[in-house]
Design a protein around this motif. Structure first.
Motif, short mmCIF file in Angstrom:
data_model
loop_
_atom_site.label_atom_id
_atom_site.label_comp_id
_atom_site.label_asym_id
_atom_site.label_seq_id
_atom_site.Cartn_x
_atom_site.Cartn_y
_atom_site.Cartn_z
N UNK A 86 0.85 -1.18 0.00
CA UNK A 86 0.00 0.00 0.00
C UNK A 86 0.89 1.23 0.00
N UNK A 87 0.56 2.17 -0.87
CA UNK A 87 1.33 3.40 -1.05
C UNK A 87 0.47 4.59 -0.64
N UNK A 88 1.12 5.63 -0.17
CA UNK A 88 0.47 6.93 -0.06
C UNK A 88 1.11 7.79 -1.14
N UNK A 89 0.27 8.30 -2.04
CA UNK A 89 0.74 9.08 -3.18
C UNK A 89 0.39 10.55 -2.97
N UNK A 90 1.32 11.43 -3.35
CA UNK A 90 1.01 12.85 -3.42
C UNK A 90 1.13 13.64 -2.16
N UNK A 91 1.77 13.08 -1.13
CA UNK A 91 1.89 13.82 0.14
C UNK A 91 3.34 13.89 0.59
N UNK A 92 3.83 15.10 0.74
CA UNK A 92 5.15 15.36 1.31
C UNK A 92 5.05 15.28 2.83
N UNK A 93 6.15 14.97 3.50
CA UNK A 93 6.13 15.04 4.97
C UNK A 93 5.82 16.45 5.49
N UNK A 94 6.00 17.47 4.64
CA UNK A 94 5.74 18.85 5.05
C UNK A 94 4.28 19.26 4.83
N UNK A 95 3.53 18.48 4.08
CA UNK A 95 2.12 18.78 3.83
C UNK A 95 1.27 18.42 5.05
N UNK A 105 -5.03 14.51 2.74
CA UNK A 105 -4.10 14.88 1.68
C UNK A 105 -3.41 13.60 1.22
N UNK A 106 -3.38 13.39 -0.07
CA UNK A 106 -2.76 12.20 -0.63
C UNK A 106 -3.81 11.17 -1.03
N UNK A 107 -3.35 10.22 -1.85
CA UNK A 107 -4.21 9.15 -2.37
C UNK A 107 -3.60 7.82 -1.94
N UNK A 108 -4.40 6.98 -1.30
CA UNK A 108 -3.94 5.65 -0.91
C UNK A 108 -4.18 4.70 -2.09
N UNK A 109 -3.21 3.84 -2.34
CA UNK A 109 -3.26 2.93 -3.48
C UNK A 109 -2.60 1.61 -3.07
N UNK A 110 -3.27 0.50 -3.34
CA UNK A 110 -2.71 -0.82 -3.03
C UNK A 110 -2.47 -1.60 -4.31
N UNK A 111 -1.25 -2.11 -4.44
CA UNK A 111 -0.86 -2.94 -5.59
C UNK A 111 -0.75 -4.39 -5.13
N UNK A 112 -1.13 -5.31 -6.03
CA UNK A 112 -1.13 -6.74 -5.72
C UNK A 112 -0.28 -7.50 -6.74
N UNK A 113 0.09 -8.72 -6.38
CA UNK A 113 0.87 -9.57 -7.29
C UNK A 113 0.19 -9.62 -8.65
N UNK A 114 0.98 -9.42 -9.69
CA UNK A 114 0.48 -9.43 -11.06
C UNK A 114 0.15 -8.06 -11.61
N UNK A 115 0.05 -7.06 -10.74
CA UNK A 115 -0.26 -5.70 -11.20
C UNK A 115 0.98 -5.04 -11.81
N UNK A 116 0.71 -4.14 -12.74
CA UNK A 116 1.73 -3.27 -13.32
C UNK A 116 1.17 -1.86 -13.20
N UNK A 117 1.97 -0.93 -12.65
CA UNK A 117 1.47 0.43 -12.48
C UNK A 117 2.57 1.44 -12.75
N UNK A 118 2.14 2.63 -13.17
CA UNK A 118 3.09 3.67 -13.57
C UNK A 118 2.75 4.98 -12.88
N UNK A 119 3.77 5.57 -12.25
CA UNK A 119 3.67 6.89 -11.66
C UNK A 119 4.28 7.90 -12.61
N UNK A 120 3.56 8.95 -12.96
CA UNK A 120 4.17 10.02 -13.75
C UNK A 120 5.28 10.72 -12.95
#
Length: 195
Positions: A86-95, A105-120
């Motif tokens: 599980x990732x937290x996306x879009x949040x700095x420790x200063x935010x 603030x931020x978007x929670x996202x969970x990746x599982x075995x077999x997934x492929x994902x790309x962060x800009x």
């Protein structure tokens, strides 16, 4: 032999914050796309003419993975070989933890075995939890800002508002890949990111 399942792209935006550039283009997720979840299978699945492997990690206990950071010279693609993270996306420790309207603030996202994902480029990310020996391979888009030998940089999202705005502009200069990381020239990423 089929190396990837043909699955639709899931997309979502990660809005900018005062200390995290994030991106005007969406994160792209292909759920359960990897047919062969071995190291070799992931290498075969990814379009390596434009995406270069930058690391192979078993995330549990890896300090760098739990450090909020973003990349300003490349887009980043992960293949998940094992477990979930599980990732937290879009949040700095200063935010702040919540915005002026009281929303997290931020978007929670969970990746599982077999997934492929790309962060800009510019999307701040870090792992908040893992299960079942989470294991990934990271690939980075080759651009005029990086090389096969040094495919990624690591920015810690600790800049002032002015520095973050400068980094946001730098991240916008990272070109859209010609090839989708797993579906090549005919894949959806180039058209999604050019909209």
């Amino acid at each position: 032999m089929v190396v990837v399942n043909k699955v639709p792209a899931e997309t979502f935006l990660v809005p900018p914050t005062t200390h995290s550039p994030n991106s005007h283009i969406p994160v792209i997720v292909y759920r359960n796309a990897l047919v062969d979840r071995s190291f070799e299978g992931a290498l075969e699945a990814v379009e390596q003419s434009e995406w270069v492997m930058g690391g192979h990690w078993k995330i549990a206990g890896v300090t760098a993975a739990a450090t909020p950071h973003f990349h300003a010279v490349a887009h980043e693609c992960y293949t998940v070989l094992h477990g979930s993270g599980t990732y937290l996306l879009g949040k700095s420790p200063l935010d702040p933890s919540v915005d002026e309207q009281g929303n997290p603030v931020g978007v929670s996202f969970t990746a599982h075995a077999g997934d492929v994902f790309t962060f800009p480029a510019g999307v701040t990310h870090f792992v908040t939890s893992t299960d079942d020996d989470y294991e990934i391979i990271g690939f980075y888009s080759l651009t005029n800002l990086n090389s096969r030998e040094e495919p990624w940089d690591m920015q810690l999202a600790l800049g002032t508002e002015e520095e973050t705005n400068e980094m946001r502009e730098k991240c916008r200069q990272v070109p859209t890949p010609v090839h989708d990381p797993i579906y090549g020239k005919d894949g959806p990423m180039p058209s999604i990111w050019k909209q």
